[in-house]
Design a protein around this motif. Structure first.
Motif, PDB file in Angstrom:
ATOM      1  N   PHE A   1       0.827  -1.206   0.000  1.00 31.54           N
ATOM      2  CA  PHE A   1       0.000   0.000   0.000  1.00 31.54           C
ATOM      3  C   PHE A   1       0.862   1.255   0.000  1.00 31.54           C
ATOM      4  N   VAL A   2       1.902   1.280   0.809  1.00 23.44           N
ATOM      5  CA  VAL A   2       2.777   2.462   0.883  1.00 23.44           C
ATOM      6  C   VAL A   2       3.533   2.659  -0.432  1.00 23.44           C
ATOM      7  N   VAL A   3       4.045   1.575  -1.018  1.00 15.62           N
ATOM      8  CA  VAL A   3       4.812   1.693  -2.258  1.00 15.62           C
ATOM      9  C   VAL A   3       3.922   2.173  -3.394  1.00 15.62           C
ATOM     10  N   ILE A   4       2.760   1.551  -3.554  1.00 15.35           N
ATOM     11  CA  ILE A   4       1.859   1.952  -4.646  1.00 15.35           C
ATOM     12  C   ILE A   4       1.316   3.350  -4.386  1.00 15.35           C
ATOM     13  N   GLY A   5       0.982   3.647  -3.133  1.00 15.01           N
ATOM     14  CA  GLY A   5       0.463   4.976  -2.805  1.00 15.01           C
ATOM     15  C   GLY A   5       1.484   6.071  -3.071  1.00 15.01           C
ATOM     16  N   SER A   6       2.721   5.838  -2.721  1.00 14.33           N
ATOM     17  CA  SER A   6       3.730   6.874  -2.943  1.00 14.33           C
ATOM     18  C   SER A   6       4.021   7.054  -4.429  1.00 14.33           C
TER      19      SER A   6
ATOM     20  N   LEU B   1       1.801   6.548  -6.857  1.00 14.31           N
ATOM     21  CA  LEU B   1       0.650   7.289  -7.392  1.00 14.31           C
ATOM     22  C   LEU B   1       0.725   8.762  -7.003  1.00 14.31           C
ATOM     23  N   PHE B   2       1.115   9.041  -5.768  1.00 10.72           N
ATOM     24  CA  PHE B   2       1.265  10.423  -5.329  1.00 10.72           C
ATOM     25  C   PHE B   2       2.313  11.154  -6.164  1.00 10.72           C
ATOM     26  N   GLN B   3       3.407  10.484  -6.487  1.00  7.61           N
ATOM     27  CA  GLN B   3       4.461  11.093  -7.295  1.00  7.61           C
ATOM     28  C   GLN B   3       3.959  11.356  -8.715  1.00  7.61           C
ATOM     29  N   ILE B   4       3.197  10.428  -9.281  1.00  4.47           N
ATOM     30  CA  ILE B   4       2.654  10.607 -10.635  1.00  4.47           C
ATOM     31  C   ILE B   4       1.688  11.788 -10.660  1.00  4.47           C
ATOM     32  N   ILE B   5       0.828  11.876  -9.657  1.00  6.59           N
ATOM     33  CA  ILE B   5      -0.142  12.994  -9.599  1.00  6.59           C
ATOM     34  C   ILE B   5       0.590  14.311  -9.407  1.00  6.59           C
ATOM     35  N   ARG B   6       1.592  14.333  -8.572  1.00  2.00           N
ATOM     36  CA  ARG B   6       2.357  15.560  -8.328  1.00  2.00           C
ATOM     37  C   ARG B   6       3.080  16.023  -9.586  1.00  2.00           C
ATOM     38  N   THR B   7       3.637  15.059 -10.327  1.00  2.00           N
ATOM     39  CA  THR B   7       4.336  15.386 -11.560  1.00  2.00           C
ATOM     40  C   THR B   7       3.357  15.895 -12.614  1.00  2.00           C
ATOM     41  N   ALA B   8       2.182  15.311 -12.695  1.00  2.00           N
ATOM     42  CA  ALA B   8       1.181  15.725 -13.686  1.00  2.00           C
ATOM     43  C   ALA B   8       0.630  17.104 -13.375  1.00  2.00           C
ATOM     44  N   THR B   9       0.427  17.435 -12.121  1.00  8.00           N
ATOM     45  CA  THR B   9      -0.145  18.748 -11.787  1.00  8.00           C
ATOM     46  C   THR B   9       0.877  19.856 -11.905  1.00  8.00           C
ATOM     47  N   SER B  10       2.153  19.548 -11.792  1.00 10.97           N
ATOM     48  CA  SER B  10       3.150  20.610 -11.884  1.00 10.97           C
ATOM     49  C   SER B  10       3.651  20.781 -13.316  1.00 10.97           C
ATOM     50  N   GLY B  11       3.103  20.047 -14.239  1.00 11.61           N
ATOM     51  CA  GLY B  11       3.495  20.193 -15.633  1.00 11.61           C
ATOM     52  C   GLY B  11       4.776  19.463 -15.964  1.00 11.61           C
ATOM     53  N   GLY B  12       5.152  18.486 -15.196  1.00 13.39           N
ATOM     54  CA  GLY B  12       6.346  17.694 -15.483  1.00 13.39           C
ATOM     55  C   GLY B  12       7.642  18.318 -15.004  1.00 13.39           C
ATOM     56  N   MET B  13       7.593  19.352 -14.209  1.00 17.69           N
ATOM     57  CA  MET B  13       8.794  20.009 -13.702  1.00 17.69           C
ATOM     58  C   MET B  13       8.908  19.860 -12.192  1.00 17.69           C
TER      59      MET B  13
END
Length: 68
Positions: free
Chosen positions: A48-53, A55-67
């Motif tokens: 759960f922690v590995v998949i959750g982190s 997913l959190f990283q993917i969402i963070r990267t997508a919302t910041s425009g890849g930077m």
């Protein structure tokens, strides 16, 4: 080298006893259960922690425009 008859008979008897006993290993009465080195709850929490982190990283990267 001279060996006494009694000693020779004792050695052959011991040898024959080992030969007839070989392979007759008794079955164990207690069956071993499935022992996990890590509990299923701990393993589930780790996944759960590995998949959750990730997913959190993917969402963070997508919302910041890849930077990120």
């Amino acid at each position: 080298m001279t060996t006494s008859r009694r000693l020779a008979d004792r050695k052959t008897a011991k040898f024959q006893k080992n030969i007839t006993r070989r392979g007759s290993v008794p079955e164990t009465t207690v069956k071993k259960g499935n022992d996990y080195s890590v509990g299923p709850v701990v393993l589930g929490f780790f996944i759960f922690v590995v998949i959750g982190s990730s997913l959190f990283q993917i969402i963070r990267t997508a919302t910041s425009g890849g930077m990120a």
